[in-house]
Design an enzyme around this catalytic site. Structure first.
Site, PDB file in Angstrom:
ATOM      1  N   ALA A  54      38.370  56.665  -3.157  1.00  0.00           N
ATOM      2  CA  ALA A  54      37.468  56.957  -2.033  1.00  0.00           C
ATOM      3  C   ALA A  54      36.464  55.818  -1.899  1.00  0.00           C
ATOM      4  O   ALA A  54      35.845  55.406  -2.881  1.00  0.00           O
ATOM      5  CB  ALA A  54      36.741  58.279  -2.263  1.00  0.00           C
ATOM      6  N   ALA A  91      19.581  40.672   5.828  1.00  0.00           N
ATOM      7  CA  ALA A  91      18.287  40.650   6.512  1.00  0.00           C
ATOM      8  C   ALA A  91      18.045  41.951   7.284  1.00  0.00           C
ATOM      9  O   ALA A  91      16.897  42.334   7.528  1.00  0.00           O
ATOM     10  CB  ALA A  91      18.222  39.457   7.462  1.00  0.00           C
ATOM     11  N   ARG A 139      44.087  59.492   4.011  1.00  0.00           N
ATOM     12  CA  ARG A 139      44.621  58.462   4.911  1.00  0.00           C
ATOM     13  C   ARG A 139      44.624  57.098   4.205  1.00  0.00           C
ATOM     14  O   ARG A 139      44.200  56.970   3.051  1.00  0.00           O
ATOM     15  CB  ARG A 139      43.803  58.388   6.194  1.00  0.00           C
ATOM     16  CG  ARG A 139      42.396  57.874   5.947  1.00  0.00           C
ATOM     17  CD  ARG A 139      41.613  57.745   7.237  1.00  0.00           C
ATOM     18  NE  ARG A 139      40.543  56.754   7.079  1.00  0.00           N
ATOM     19  CZ  ARG A 139      39.562  56.571   7.930  1.00  0.00           C
ATOM     20  NH1 ARG A 139      39.510  57.301   9.027  1.00  0.00           N
ATOM     21  NH2 ARG A 139      38.647  55.651   7.732  1.00  0.00           N
ATOM     22  N   LYS A 197      26.369  45.033   7.247  1.00  0.00           N
ATOM     23  CA  LYS A 197      25.192  44.518   7.958  1.00  0.00           C
ATOM     24  C   LYS A 197      24.703  43.298   7.191  1.00  0.00           C
ATOM     25  O   LYS A 197      24.762  43.291   5.959  1.00  0.00           O
ATOM     26  CB  LYS A 197      24.092  45.606   7.935  1.00  0.00           C
ATOM     27  CG  LYS A 197      23.128  45.612   9.096  1.00  0.00           C
ATOM     28  CD  LYS A 197      23.806  45.893  10.395  1.00  0.00           C
ATOM     29  CE  LYS A 197      22.949  46.314  11.527  1.00  0.00           C
ATOM     30  NZ  LYS A 197      23.697  46.370  12.790  1.00  0.00           N
ATOM     31  N   LEU A 198      24.202  42.288   7.905  1.00  0.00           N
ATOM     32  CA  LEU A 198      23.582  41.165   7.189  1.00  0.00           C
ATOM     33  C   LEU A 198      22.455  41.699   6.317  1.00  0.00           C
ATOM     34  O   LEU A 198      21.765  42.648   6.704  1.00  0.00           O
ATOM     35  CB  LEU A 198      23.023  40.148   8.180  1.00  0.00           C
ATOM     36  CG  LEU A 198      24.056  39.303   8.932  1.00  0.00           C
ATOM     37  CD1 LEU A 198      23.341  38.320   9.850  1.00  0.00           C
ATOM     38  CD2 LEU A 198      24.982  38.576   7.981  1.00  0.00           C
ATOM     39  N   TYR A 235      28.468  46.512  -0.115  1.00  0.00           N
ATOM     40  CA  TYR A 235      29.864  46.762  -0.522  1.00  0.00           C
ATOM     41  C   TYR A 235      30.229  45.915  -1.738  1.00  0.00           C
ATOM     42  O   TYR A 235      30.829  46.401  -2.702  1.00  0.00           O
ATOM     43  CB  TYR A 235      30.751  46.427   0.681  1.00  0.00           C
ATOM     44  CG  TYR A 235      32.217  46.758   0.522  1.00  0.00           C
ATOM     45  CD1 TYR A 235      32.662  48.083   0.525  1.00  0.00           C
ATOM     46  CD2 TYR A 235      33.167  45.743   0.423  1.00  0.00           C
ATOM     47  CE1 TYR A 235      34.010  48.370   0.419  1.00  0.00           C
ATOM     48  CE2 TYR A 235      34.517  46.026   0.319  1.00  0.00           C
ATOM     49  CZ  TYR A 235      34.934  47.345   0.324  1.00  0.00           C
ATOM     50  OH  TYR A 235      36.279  47.639   0.219  1.00  0.00           O
ATOM     51  N   ILE A 281      44.898  53.658   2.311  1.00  0.00           N
ATOM     52  CA  ILE A 281      45.412  53.254   0.995  1.00  0.00           C
ATOM     53  C   ILE A 281      45.595  54.477   0.090  1.00  0.00           C
ATOM     54  O   ILE A 281      46.585  54.575  -0.641  1.00  0.00           O
ATOM     55  CB  ILE A 281      44.457  52.217   0.369  1.00  0.00           C
ATOM     56  CG1 ILE A 281      44.488  50.910   1.194  1.00  0.00           C
ATOM     57  CG2 ILE A 281      44.823  51.929  -1.078  1.00  0.00           C
ATOM     58  CD1 ILE A 281      43.446  49.864   0.787  1.00  0.00           C
TER      59      ILE A 281
END
Ligand code: NAD
Length: 450
Positions: free
Chosen positions: A287, A296, A215, A293-294, A356, A217
């Site tokens: 892939a 912290a 799916r 998430k922050l 990320y 990109i």
């Protein structure tokens, strides 16, 4: 398909309201199917060097409507500024300023491309002039209107304007295939590669494997490489088997259900290619996942999978392919091309995306190092860094953040998966043989970065 805001702004009342309130009014970008001609004419070639003459000559031979002066032109499709022989910043004004008065004559979807050389740290005045071209390019790109773009090609010293990489990059930036790329400079570091003879099927006879192809990109990459003539192996997790089978049917591709993080993924890919008797010319490491998430609140269950999918699996898969090559019985073609997916988050960082961004900055450093391993094989490794692209991944972003994210670039809209796919198809082509270890941003000149 345009987003809801853009559809509203393109309506008569929406357009009036946007004008009154000074809201963004994104232009419709012309892509491959909207604008098939390779060069939008007339094309003006500025510069007095032998390189400028050679560029103009080649375009004439290709049948373009070529001019050497901007004055008196009421509409200009493309401008190429050839600045390959600068020696001091004082030369920038005479070269660039004739264009200033012609900026308002640029046609919708026009292209501006500079061809210059990167600073080398050897000659201060020359380097200042070379750096000056980059500053000009990045700024003028912010001033383009009507879906027009401005990009630069940096030719390493010793690489001529007729080198395959120079010709290929110029063709790419002039074409509609680079619709969502602006404000970027791409380095051509060697004269490797060859100029594509079959312009409509540049990947004919090649085999490409795309990971995460079911799916988004990845699917667009598979479709674009197939349209360019490649035979496809499309890989995704077993959980996406139905979508993968559908895509494989559509493209007459070979599906491979595999989790790229599994310990034996590399070995299984090598065995699969051997069983099918396939030689891999293009590998697209697409892939990828997010678990935002922050920092912290960051925990291993959010950190580990992101690193595992987005970068560790890429290292393991390419190691397995290179190892098989070393043992004889290799599965890589003569001039393998590896293209990986980075992200503008990996360049500028992004709140909530430490995991990320670590993985994607890792990707950029990885392709740079990998290109050194592939060069002796005649291969290349590069990355593309998408900005905001309209996919299921970005559809999960909260609405207000999403709306801001898709507007903060010079083209004031999100890109489409096909925009990323086009950049990958270019980097996978014979013409891009001189592009090594680069990361090309496909982000509409996202206002983030270093
Ligand atoms: P997506 O979530 O729509 O698709 C990702 C695909 O990868 C899915 O089909 C998924 O099943 C597959 N995949 C995930 N884990 C896998 C695994 N372990 N093994 C095999 N396949 C796996 O994402 P997308 O938006 O299409 O993103 C594609 C790539 O582009 C990713 O690397 C992403 O980080 C990058 N990217 C996307 C954007 C964007 O704006 N969408 C921006 C920058 C970078």
């Amino acid at each position: 398909m345009a987003d809801a805001y853009t559809r509203f702004i393109r309506s008569a009342p929406g357009g009036m309201l946007a004008k009154q309130l000074g809201l963004p009014r994104p232009s419709r970008l012309l892509r491959r199917d909207d604008r098939p001609e390779p060069v939008l004419g007339p094309v003006v070639v500025l510069g007095a060097s032998a390189g400028a003459d050679a560029v103009a000559h080649r375009l004439l031979e290709d049948g373009a409507d070529v001019r050497r002066r901007v004055e008196d032109l009421r509409s200009i499709g493309s401008v190429i500024v050839v600045a390959d022989e600068l020696s001091a910043p004082a030369e920038l004004g005479p070269l660039l300023l004739p264009l200033a008065g012609a900026m308002r004559s640029l046609a919708p979807g026009a292209r501006l491309v500079t061809i210059s050389r990167p600073a080398t740290g050897e000659e201060p005045a020359r380097d200042a002039a070379r750096g000056g071209v980059e500053g000009f390019l990045r700024s003028v790109a912010h001033e383009m209107r009507g879906g027009a773009t401005a990009n630069g090609i940096l030719l390493a010293d010793g690489v001529g304007v007729d080198a395959p990489g120079a010709v290929g990059a110029l063709r790419f930036f002039l074409s509609a295939r680079s619709a969502f790329i602006t404000g970027q400079l791409l380095t051509v570091s060697t004269e490797a590669g060859s100029t594509t003879e079959n312009a409509s099927l540049p990947l004919a006879g090649r085999t490409a494997l795309v990971t995460g192809a079911a799916r988004g990109i990845g699917a667009a990459i598979a479709r674009t490489l197939a349209a360019d003539g490649a035979r496809l192996v499309v890989l995704d997790v077993p959980g996406a088997g139905t979508e993968l089978a559908r895509l494989a049917n559509e493209l007459r591709a070979i599906p491979l259900q595999l989790d790229v993080t599994s310990a034996d993924a590399g070995r299984r890919v090598v065995e699969f290619l051997r069983e099918k008797g396939l030689t891999l010319d293009v590998l697209v490491l697409n892939a990828g996942i997010t678990r935002d998430k922050l920092f912290a609140n960051m925990t291993p269950d959010r950190w580990d999978p992101v690193l595992a999918v987005n970068i560790t699996s890429q290292i393991a898969l390419t190691e397995a392919l290179l190892e098989a090559q070393g043992e004889g019985g290799g599965v890589l073609g003569a001039q393998p091309r590896i293209v990986s997916l980075a992200s503008t988050s990996g360049i500028a960082g992004n709140r909530g995306q430490t995991n990320y961004a670590a993985s994607k900055a890792g990707v950029m450093a990885f392709v740079d190092a990998l290109s050194g391993r592939l060069a002796p094989l005649g291969g290349t490794a590069n990355a593309v860094a998408p900005g905001f692209i309209e996919t299921e991944m970005t559809a999960k972003i909260p609405p207000l953040t999403r709306e801001v994210a898709r507007r903060v670039n010079s083209l004031q809209q999100g890109g489409l998966p096909v925009d990323v796919a086009e950049a990958i198809a270019f980097l996978a082509s014979d013409e891009a043989g001189g592009v090594q270890g680069e990361t090309l941003r496909v982000c509409g000149q996202n206002m983030v970065g270093k």
